[in-house]
Scaffold this motif. Structure first.
Motif, PDB file in Angstrom:
ATOM      1  N   GLU A  42      50.083  46.723  63.271  1.00  0.00           N
ATOM      2  CA  GLU A  42      50.172  47.591  63.156  1.00  0.00           C
ATOM      3  C   GLU A  42      50.987  47.858  62.302  1.00  0.00           C
ATOM      4  O   GLU A  42      51.931  47.037  61.279  1.00  0.00           O
ATOM      5  CB  GLU A  42      50.576  48.454  64.702  1.00  0.00           C
ATOM      6  N   SER A  43      51.598  49.635  61.279  1.00  0.00           N
ATOM      7  CA  SER A  43      52.262  49.229  60.743  1.00  0.00           C
ATOM      8  C   SER A  43      53.879  50.406  61.341  1.00  0.00           C
ATOM      9  O   SER A  43      53.648  51.133  62.414  1.00  0.00           O
ATOM     10  CB  SER A  43      51.862  50.464  58.783  1.00  0.00           C
ATOM     11  N   ARG A  97      57.622  52.726  59.814  1.00  0.00           N
ATOM     12  CA  ARG A  97      58.219  52.684  58.722  1.00  0.00           C
ATOM     13  C   ARG A  97      60.052  53.016  58.991  1.00  0.00           C
ATOM     14  O   ARG A  97      59.983  53.264  60.200  1.00  0.00           O
ATOM     15  CB  ARG A  97      57.677  54.004  57.592  1.00  0.00           C
ATOM     16  N   ARG A 136      53.419  42.842  52.471  1.00  0.00           N
ATOM     17  CA  ARG A 136      52.869  43.445  53.426  1.00  0.00           C
ATOM     18  C   ARG A 136      54.152  44.554  53.723  1.00  0.00           C
ATOM     19  O   ARG A 136      53.934  45.373  54.441  1.00  0.00           O
ATOM     20  CB  ARG A 136      53.172  42.649  54.903  1.00  0.00           C
ATOM     21  N   GLN A 166      57.976  50.711  53.716  1.00  0.00           N
ATOM     22  CA  GLN A 166      57.170  50.209  55.154  1.00  0.00           C
ATOM     23  C   GLN A 166      56.574  49.189  55.381  1.00  0.00           C
ATOM     24  O   GLN A 166      56.723  48.009  54.354  1.00  0.00           O
ATOM     25  CB  GLN A 166      56.417  51.137  53.689  1.00  0.00           C
ATOM     26  N   HIS A 191      53.076  46.950  56.859  1.00  0.00           N
ATOM     27  CA  HIS A 191      52.567  46.994  57.553  1.00  0.00           C
ATOM     28  C   HIS A 191      52.250  44.909  57.623  1.00  0.00           C
ATOM     29  O   HIS A 191      52.386  44.316  57.676  1.00  0.00           O
ATOM     30  CB  HIS A 191      51.352  47.170  56.679  1.00  0.00           C
ATOM     31  N   SER A 192      50.758  45.364  58.660  1.00  0.00           N
ATOM     32  CA  SER A 192      50.498  44.512  58.927  1.00  0.00           C
ATOM     33  C   SER A 192      51.698  43.080  60.329  1.00  0.00           C
ATOM     34  O   SER A 192      51.214  42.348  59.711  1.00  0.00           O
ATOM     35  CB  SER A 192      49.844  43.368  58.126  1.00  0.00           C
TER      36      SER A 192
END
Length: 125
Positions: A16-17, A19, A66, A81, A83-84
């Motif tokens: 998931e991501s 922030r 990422r 941010q 990601h992954s």
């Protein structure tokens, strides 16, 4: 007085991501480098990525492609941010600032004087 206040964080499943944000006060971003760092359990604090006053960025190999970095100069706010996300990304994440002109940026924690409070980001199912 330079201050950094972080927000975002908490448990996130692998893949998931998330922030993270960091609000700066007492200075403007044009002549400061802003770095993101992390300390994983049992490890030393390490640099994740950095952005200079003129938007030059550097990122560490484990997070290349990422993690991305952006900022809103009008709000004096910076964002990380992620990601992954992987379990090995589990760490306490910090933002940091260093007055360094417009073009310098680095990933060594020793080069930064002002730090946010840090927030735990566990990556786990």
């Amino acid at each position: 007085q330079v201050q950094l206040v972080e927000s975002g964080g908490g448990l996130v499943p692998p893949g998931e991501s998330m922030r993270r944000s960091c609000v700066a006060s007492g200075f403007t971003l044009d002549y400061y480098a802003i770095g993101w760092f992390r300390r994983a359990p049992g490890k030393e604090r390490e640099g994740v990525l950095c952005i200079s006053g003129s938007d030059i960025t550097y990122s560490a190999d484990p997070v290349k492609d990422r993690f991305t970095y952006s900022r809103d100069k009008a709000k004096n706010k910076v964002y990380l941010q992620m990601h992954s996300l992987k379990p090995e990304d589990t760490a306490v994440y910090y933002c940091a600032a260093e007055f360094a002109g417009s073009s310098w940026c680095g990933l060594s924690p020793n080069d930064f004087d002002s730090w946010g409070q840090g927030t735990q980001v566990p990556v786990s199912s």
